[in-house]
Design a protein around this motif. Structure first.
Motif, PDB file in Angstrom:
ATOM      1  N   ARG A   1       0.955  -1.324   0.123  1.00 24.04           N
ATOM      2  CA  ARG A   1       0.043  -0.207  -0.019  1.00 24.04           C
ATOM      3  C   ARG A   1       0.944   1.250  -0.004  1.00 24.04           C
ATOM      4  NH1 ARG A   1      -3.762  -3.406   2.279  1.00 24.04           N
ATOM      5  NH2 ARG A   1      -5.874  -2.930   1.920  1.00 24.04           N
ATOM      6  N   GLY A   2       2.119   1.030  -0.275  1.00 23.11           N
ATOM      7  CA  GLY A   2       3.125   2.125   0.074  1.00 23.11           C
ATOM      8  C   GLY A   2       3.444   2.771  -1.345  1.00 23.11           C
ATOM      9  N   PRO A   3       3.142   4.008  -1.715  1.00 24.14           N
ATOM     10  CA  PRO A   3       3.839   4.710  -2.881  1.00 24.14           C
ATOM     11  C   PRO A   3       5.310   4.690  -2.724  1.00 24.14           C
ATOM     12  CG  PRO A   3       1.984   5.798  -2.067  1.00 24.14           C
ATOM     13  CD  PRO A   3       2.379   4.870  -1.203  1.00 24.14           C
ATOM     14  N   MET A   4       5.947   4.709  -1.669  1.00 24.99           N
ATOM     15  CA  MET A   4       7.445   4.733  -1.442  1.00 24.99           C
ATOM     16  C   MET A   4       8.139   3.747  -2.573  1.00 24.99           C
ATOM     17  SD  MET A   4      10.030   3.946   1.531  1.00 24.99           S
ATOM     18  CE  MET A   4       8.623   4.670   2.942  1.00 24.99           C
ATOM     19  N   ILE A   5       7.401   2.851  -3.057  1.00 25.11           N
ATOM     20  CA  ILE A   5       8.044   1.880  -3.985  1.00 25.11           C
ATOM     21  C   ILE A   5       8.691   2.645  -5.308  1.00 25.11           C
ATOM     22  CG2 ILE A   5       5.812   1.392  -5.332  1.00 25.11           C
ATOM     23  CD1 ILE A   5       6.796  -1.427  -5.339  1.00 25.11           C
ATOM     24  N   VAL A   6       8.115   3.629  -5.710  1.00 27.94           N
ATOM     25  CA  VAL A   6       8.715   4.493  -6.767  1.00 27.94           C
ATOM     26  C   VAL A   6      10.107   4.793  -6.451  1.00 27.94           C
ATOM     27  CG1 VAL A   6       6.191   5.364  -7.565  1.00 27.94           C
ATOM     28  CG2 VAL A   6       7.930   6.795  -6.078  1.00 27.94           C
ATOM     29  N   ARG A   7      10.454   4.911  -5.340  1.00 24.79           N
ATOM     30  CA  ARG A   7      12.111   5.246  -5.209  1.00 24.79           C
ATOM     31  C   ARG A   7      12.803   4.040  -5.570  1.00 24.79           C
ATOM     32  NH1 ARG A   7      13.823   3.691   0.662  1.00 24.79           N
ATOM     33  NH2 ARG A   7      13.286   1.677  -0.253  1.00 24.79           N
ATOM     34  N   ASP A   8      12.282   3.174  -5.899  1.00 17.69           N
ATOM     35  CA  ASP A   8      13.289   1.843  -6.100  1.00 17.69           C
ATOM     36  C   ASP A   8      12.804   1.500  -7.580  1.00 17.69           C
ATOM     37  OD1 ASP A   8      13.919   1.661  -3.759  1.00 17.69           O
ATOM     38  OD2 ASP A   8      12.815   0.005  -2.860  1.00 17.69           O
ATOM     39  N   LEU A   9      12.268   2.347  -8.368  1.00 16.97           N
ATOM     40  CA  LEU A   9      12.053   2.028  -9.952  1.00 16.97           C
ATOM     41  C   LEU A   9      13.261   1.607 -10.408  1.00 16.97           C
ATOM     42  CD1 LEU A   9       9.456   4.595 -11.393  1.00 16.97           C
ATOM     43  CD2 LEU A   9       9.460   1.999 -11.636  1.00 16.97           C
ATOM     44  N   ASP A  10      14.349   1.997 -10.388  1.00 11.63           N
ATOM     45  CA  ASP A  10      15.445   1.792 -10.971  1.00 11.63           C
ATOM     46  C   ASP A  10      15.927   0.319 -10.851  1.00 11.63           C
ATOM     47  OD1 ASP A  10      16.207   2.397  -8.208  1.00 11.63           O
ATOM     48  OD2 ASP A  10      18.177   2.847  -8.682  1.00 11.63           O
ATOM     49  N   VAL A  11      15.830  -0.189  -9.332  1.00 14.16           N
ATOM     50  CA  VAL A  11      16.060  -1.590  -9.192  1.00 14.16           C
ATOM     51  C   VAL A  11      14.891  -2.505  -9.895  1.00 14.16           C
ATOM     52  CG1 VAL A  11      16.529  -3.380  -7.393  1.00 14.16           C
ATOM     53  CG2 VAL A  11      17.155  -0.871  -6.995  1.00 14.16           C
ATOM     54  N   LEU A  12      13.890  -2.107  -9.920  1.00 15.41           N
ATOM     55  CA  LEU A  12      12.692  -2.812 -10.339  1.00 15.41           C
ATOM     56  C   LEU A  12      12.843  -3.083 -11.883  1.00 15.41           C
ATOM     57  CD1 LEU A  12       9.490  -1.287  -8.311  1.00 15.41           C
ATOM     58  CD2 LEU A  12      10.668  -3.529  -8.025  1.00 15.41           C
ATOM     59  N   VAL A  13      13.012  -1.995 -12.532  1.00 13.00           N
ATOM     60  CA  VAL A  13      13.434  -2.063 -13.979  1.00 13.00           C
ATOM     61  C   VAL A  13      14.577  -2.909 -14.497  1.00 13.00           C
ATOM     62  CG1 VAL A  13      14.138  -0.839 -16.111  1.00 13.00           C
ATOM     63  CG2 VAL A  13      12.552   0.159 -14.343  1.00 13.00           C
ATOM     64  N   GLU A  14      15.751  -2.955 -13.535  1.00 11.30           N
ATOM     65  CA  GLU A  14      16.894  -3.759 -13.917  1.00 11.30           C
ATOM     66  C   GLU A  14      16.355  -5.066 -13.900  1.00 11.30           C
ATOM     67  OE1 GLU A  14      19.659  -3.275 -15.446  1.00 11.30           O
ATOM     68  OE2 GLU A  14      19.128  -1.361 -15.999  1.00 11.30           O
ATOM     69  N   ALA A  15      15.730  -5.452 -12.675  1.00 11.14           N
ATOM     70  CA  ALA A  15      15.439  -6.849 -12.212  1.00 11.14           C
ATOM     71  C   ALA A  15      14.243  -7.336 -13.064  1.00 11.14           C
ATOM     72  CB  ALA A  15      14.504  -6.806 -10.699  1.00 11.14           C
ATOM     73  N   ALA A  16      13.256  -6.515 -13.642  1.00  8.37           N
ATOM     74  CA  ALA A  16      12.498  -6.944 -14.565  1.00  8.37           C
ATOM     75  C   ALA A  16      13.055  -7.205 -16.005  1.00  8.37           C
ATOM     76  CB  ALA A  16      11.555  -6.059 -14.918  1.00  8.37           C
ATOM     77  N   LYS A  17      14.386  -7.105 -16.191  1.00 11.64           N
ATOM     78  CA  LYS A  17      14.924  -7.342 -17.556  1.00 11.64           C
ATOM     79  C   LYS A  17      15.745  -8.660 -17.156  1.00 11.64           C
ATOM     80  CE  LYS A  17      16.470  -2.638 -18.510  1.00 11.64           C
ATOM     81  NZ  LYS A  17      17.507  -1.788 -18.659  1.00 11.64           N
ATOM     82  N   ARG A  18      15.735  -9.158 -16.126  1.00 10.22           N
ATOM     83  CA  ARG A  18      16.509 -10.514 -15.973  1.00 10.22           C
ATOM     84  C   ARG A  18      15.757 -11.692 -15.493  1.00 10.22           C
ATOM     85  NH1 ARG A  18      21.552  -8.333 -12.333  1.00 10.22           N
ATOM     86  NH2 ARG A  18      21.829  -6.570 -13.493  1.00 10.22           N
TER      87      ARG A  18
END
Length: 298
Positions: free
Chosen positions: A122-139
Motif C-alpha cells: 500500500r506504499g507509494p514509496m516503491i517508486v523510489r526503487d524504480l531503478d532496481v525494479l526495471v533492472e530486475a524485470a530485465k532478468r
C-alpha cells in the motif's frame, strides 16, 4: 501513536508457505504500522499468542541483516529460483523502509540473482526503487500489486488509519507501468454493505484503468479469529448500524461463500472488461480461501 523499532538480525530470510499460490515469502519487517482494521495478519498474530488488537503495529521488528541472509539462501545449490512473494505478511514499504532501506536491499539481491519476485504493498514509496525494479524485470519476472480496496474517502480513513491515500497509490501504479513494470490493483478486502456498492466498485476500476494498471482482482473480507474481534470492535464504533448484519453474515464462519463472493468478482471482471483491463485475479498475491501460517516468527 508511539512505535517501537526493534533492530534484530534474522536467521532466515525466505519463509516456506503452505496453502497459498506461492511457495516462498520474504518480509524484511515484522509488524506493520498501517494497522488496517481488517488486516488478515492479525489472525496469525492471535494464533501465535501475540497482540492482534490495537497494540498490533506499535512494535516493529527490523531484520537488519535480511539482505545478507537472503543472498546466501539464493546462492545455495538447492535453490530452484522460484518466485518470492514480498509483503504477504507485512507491508515492505511502510514508513520504516524510508530509514532502513531493507526492502530495496532485498530487491537488489533478487535482481543480482536473476530471481523472480512479486510485491504487494500500500506504499507509494516503491517508486523510489524504480531503478532496481526495471533492472530486475530485465532478468526475471517482476510484478507489483497495489492494494486499493476503495477510493471512498470515508471508508479509507476509518479502515486504514495510517496508509497513504488511495489516489497516491494509483499514481505509483502509473509510474511503475510507464517504466515498464507489471503493476496491478488488488481490491481487497471489499467490505459487504460498506464498500461493495456498484458505483464504488466502478470508481476503483475506472481509477485503475486511468493509472494504466495491467490487471485487477477483488476479494471480500476475511474474518478469522484475531481479525474478527478487532474489526467488529471498530465496526461498532464507525458503522454501528452494520454490526448486527456482520454478526449474522459471518456467524460461525470466516469466509463468505460463492453465493456472495462470485457475484462481486463477476461484477469487477465485467467492469474490467468494460474499461479495457484484463482480469488478472489469478495473481499469486490474491489471498486464497484458507491460507496457512506464513512462518512469521523466523
Amino acid at each position: 501513536m508511539r512505535v517501537e523499532y526493534r533492530e534484530e538480525p534474522c536467521k532466515t530470510a525466505l519463509n516456506p508457505v503452505k496453502g497459498m499460490g506461492f511457495k516462498w515469502s520474504l518480509n524484511p519487517y515484522m509488524g506493520c504500522v498501517h494497522r488496517c482494521t481488517f488486516c488478515y495478519v492479525r489472525h496469525f498474530e492471535h494464533r501465535s499468542d501475540r497482540p492482534s488488537d490495537d497494540r498490533y503495529g506499535t512494535s516493529i521488528r527490523v531484520k537488519t541483516n535480511v539482505a545478507e541472509v537472503l543472498r546466501k539462501e539464493l546462492a545455495r545449490a538447492s535453490w530452484q529460483h522460484e518466485d518470492v512473494a514480498i509483503g504477504a505478511a507485512t507491508d515492505p514499504y511502510q514508513p520504516a523502509e524510508g530509514r532502513y532501506k531493507l526492502t530495496r536491499a532485498c530487491l537488489e539481491t533478487l535482481r543480482d540473482a536473476c530471481n523472480p519476485f512479486s510485491i504487494i504493498t500500500r506504499g507509494p514509496m516503491i517508486v523510489r526503487d524504480l531503478d532496481v525494479l526495471v533492472e530486475a524485470a530485465k532478468r526475471a519476472s517482476v510484478s507489483v500489486t497495489f492494494s486499493v480496496p476503495t477510493v471512498d474517502e470515508d471508508v479509507w480513513r476509518r479502515t486504514e488509519p495510517s496508509t497513504a491515500h488511495p489516489r497516491q497509490r494509483l499514481k505509483a501504479v502509473q509510474a511503475l507501468v510507464e517504466a515498464g513494470i507489471n503493476a496491478r490493483v488488488g481490491m481487497a478486502p471489499i467490505l459487504p454493505g460498506i464498500s461493495d456498492r456498484p458505483e464504488q466498485l466502478r470508481e476503483v476500476v475506472r481509477a485503475a484503468r486511468e493509472a494504466g494498471a495491467t490487471g485487477i482482482w477483488a476479494n471480500l473480507l476475511f474474518l478469522r479469529p484475531g481479525t474478527r474481534e478487532h474489526f467488529l470492535g471498530h465496526l461498532a464504533e464507525d458503522w454501528p448500524e452494520q454490526l448486527a448484519y456482520y454478526e449474522e453474515l459471518y456467524a460461525e464462519k470466516a469466509y463468505l461463500g460463492a453465493d456472495l463472493a462470485k457475484p462481486l468478482r463477476s461484477e469487477v471482471s465485467k467492469l474490467a472488461r468494460e474499461y479495457g483491463i484484463k482480469d488478472r485475479r489469478e495473481t499469486r498475491l490474491s489471498p486464497p480461501p484458507e491460507p496457512e501460517q506464513l512462518s512469521l516468527t523466523v
